[in-house]
Design a protein around this motif. Structure first.
Motif, PDB file in Angstrom:
ATOM      1  N   THR A 102       0.815  -1.209   0.000  1.00 54.75           N
ATOM      2  CA  THR A 102       0.000   0.000   0.000  1.00 54.75           C
ATOM      3  C   THR A 102       0.851   1.263   0.000  1.00 54.75           C
ATOM      4  N   LEU A 103       2.156   1.123   0.019  1.00 53.68           N
ATOM      5  CA  LEU A 103       3.067   2.261  -0.059  1.00 53.68           C
ATOM      6  C   LEU A 103       3.273   2.644  -1.518  1.00 53.68           C
ATOM      7  N   GLY A 104       2.972   3.892  -1.854  1.00 58.58           N
ATOM      8  CA  GLY A 104       3.060   4.323  -3.243  1.00 58.58           C
ATOM      9  C   GLY A 104       4.473   4.488  -3.746  1.00 58.58           C
ATOM     10  N   GLU A 105       5.377   4.941  -2.866  1.00 57.10           N
ATOM     11  CA  GLU A 105       6.792   5.111  -3.207  1.00 57.10           C
ATOM     12  C   GLU A 105       7.636   4.541  -2.078  1.00 57.10           C
ATOM     13  N   VAL A 194       5.843  -0.309  -6.929  1.00 59.46           N
ATOM     14  CA  VAL A 194       6.821   0.781  -6.746  1.00 59.46           C
ATOM     15  C   VAL A 194       7.998   0.781  -7.725  1.00 59.46           C
ATOM     16  N   HIS A 195       8.507  -0.377  -8.136  1.00 57.90           N
ATOM     17  CA  HIS A 195       9.657  -0.427  -9.037  1.00 57.90           C
ATOM     18  C   HIS A 195       9.243  -0.292 -10.504  1.00 57.90           C
ATOM     19  N   ARG A 210       5.178   0.812 -14.529  1.00 59.38           N
ATOM     20  CA  ARG A 210       4.970   0.502 -13.124  1.00 59.38           C
ATOM     21  C   ARG A 210       3.574  -0.094 -12.977  1.00 59.38           C
ATOM     22  N   PHE A 211       3.454  -1.101 -12.084  1.00 62.60           N
ATOM     23  CA  PHE A 211       2.190  -1.817 -11.908  1.00 62.60           C
ATOM     24  C   PHE A 211       1.541  -1.461 -10.569  1.00 62.60           C
ATOM     25  N   SER A 212       0.206  -1.533 -10.544  1.00 61.68           N
ATOM     26  CA  SER A 212      -0.530  -1.395  -9.288  1.00 61.68           C
ATOM     27  C   SER A 212      -1.833  -2.186  -9.380  1.00 61.68           C
ATOM     28  N   THR A 265      11.880   6.026  -5.101  1.00 61.98           N
ATOM     29  CA  THR A 265      11.400   7.083  -4.203  1.00 61.98           C
ATOM     30  C   THR A 265      10.696   8.189  -4.966  1.00 61.98           C
ATOM     31  N   LYS A 266      10.838   8.209  -6.300  1.00 56.49           N
ATOM     32  CA  LYS A 266      10.287   9.302  -7.095  1.00 56.49           C
ATOM     33  C   LYS A 266       9.004   8.872  -7.802  1.00 56.49           C
TER      34      LYS A 266
END
Length: 337
Positions: A102-105, A194-195, A210-212, A265-266
């Protein structure tokens, strides 16, 4: 893949920051539940990626939802990162994984950053912070440490916030952790890989993506003002799947020139093209939790033709670190095929 000794140091740095490491279990995301279902790619997915699970046929999946904290205390109502690890079981016997939270970055750029973070973000005794100190933090545009939950005696929050105040690149990820909240259900949260990965389309074009996972039921958290509840997420998911399936859309964001391809992180701009790559339908909680959850060794670098890792040093490090963790707990070994 990073050196084996570095991978061991990475895992040990995580273990050293845990209040109660549990031998034979994952050091973090210790508490989890395995679920069975299937994935069906969208009609356009194969245009963007030739990987086997995007060809359109139903693909069986194993999913493990988890709480981010280490240890066996099931603090479901605490503000914490949640995990969603997915294994796609391909027709030829291979498997490929997608690990998301659930962390976006993320909060560090590379292995060196991680070791510094682990050194700064040590567990500390939790102390209630006076209101005037919190006000001072806000006036300085700092996120003040939250008050402890009932029976919470130690926390990494204070050290993590000190690290964020020293390193601008870490601020978005660490501030997200402190404000992320608790979902009403594992099926009512968004999960981000995130990656950056490279995918190859049917036309031979390679694209950074990037996937979500986005829940069809929508995102919903518990009331942050209410007293946190414990041990509700497993039962909620079991009861939900007895009544009807839970569904997620797999979204793929396509990067453009100038986007950070090797720095988790970006964030990427919200204007980037997003493609619906398919629908995941979760059908039931696995009957054999040991085989279909605890012993599965998910790895973000377990990929198949059509998807490749990027030059992200954290992604590269996770291959070896996950293997070290797997060996320590006796999970199923990593296999490219």
């Amino acid at each position: 893949m990073v050196d084996a000794s570095v991978a061991k140091r990475l895992v040990q740095a995580i273990i050293d920051n845990l209040p109660e490491p549990v031998p034979g279990k994952r050091p973090v995301h210790t508490i989890g539940i395995g679920v069975k279902g299937e994935f069906v790619a969208s009609d356009v997915a194969r245009t963007y990626c030739i990987a086997e699970h995007f060809k359109g046929q139903p693909v069986p999946v194993s999913v493990r939802f988890s709480n981010g904290l280490g240890g066996l205390e099931q603090h479901d109502g605490w503000s914490d990162v949640r995990g969603m690890a997915t294994r796609f079981h391909l027709p030829d016997g291979r498997g490929t994984d997608l690990i998301a939270t659930t962390l976006g970055e993320f909060f560090v750029r590379n292995v060196e950053d991680f070791f510094e973070f682990a050194d700064v973000a040590k567990l500390e005794k939790y102390e209630r912070r006076a209101w005037w100190r919190k006000l001072g933090d806000l006036l300085q545009l700092k996120v003040p440490p939250r008050n402890p939950y009932p029976n919470e005696t130690v926390s990494v929050d204070a050290g993590a916030l000190r690290y964020a105040n020293r390193h601008r690149f870490a601020q978005l990820g660490i501030f997200q952790v402190s404000l992320i909240g608790a979902p009403v259900s594992y099926a009512r949260a968004s999960y981000h890989a995130v990656h950056t990965f490279w995918v190859t389309g049917s036309d031979g074009a390679r694209r950074p993506v990037r996937f979500s996972w986005q829940p069809v039921a929508g995102v919903r958290n518990t009331d942050p003002k209410a007293v946190p509840r414990d041990k509700y997420l497993f039962e909620e998911l079991k009861n939900r799947l007895r009544r009807w399936p839970a569904r997620f859309m797999l979204m793929m964001t396509i990067g453009e020139a100038g986007d950070a391809l090797d720095d988790p992180t970006k964030p990427w701009p919200g204007t980037r093209i997003r493609v619906v790559m398919g629908t995941l339908t979760l059908i039931k909680v696995a009957e054999d939790q040991e085989a279909d959850g605890e012993r599965i060794s998910f790895n973000p670098c377990r990929l198949v033709p059509g998807i490749e890792v990027s030059a992200d040093p954290i992604l590269e490090a996770r291959l070896g670190a996950y293997e070290v963790s797997r060996e320590m707990r006796g999970g199923c070994p990593f296999r490219w095929r």
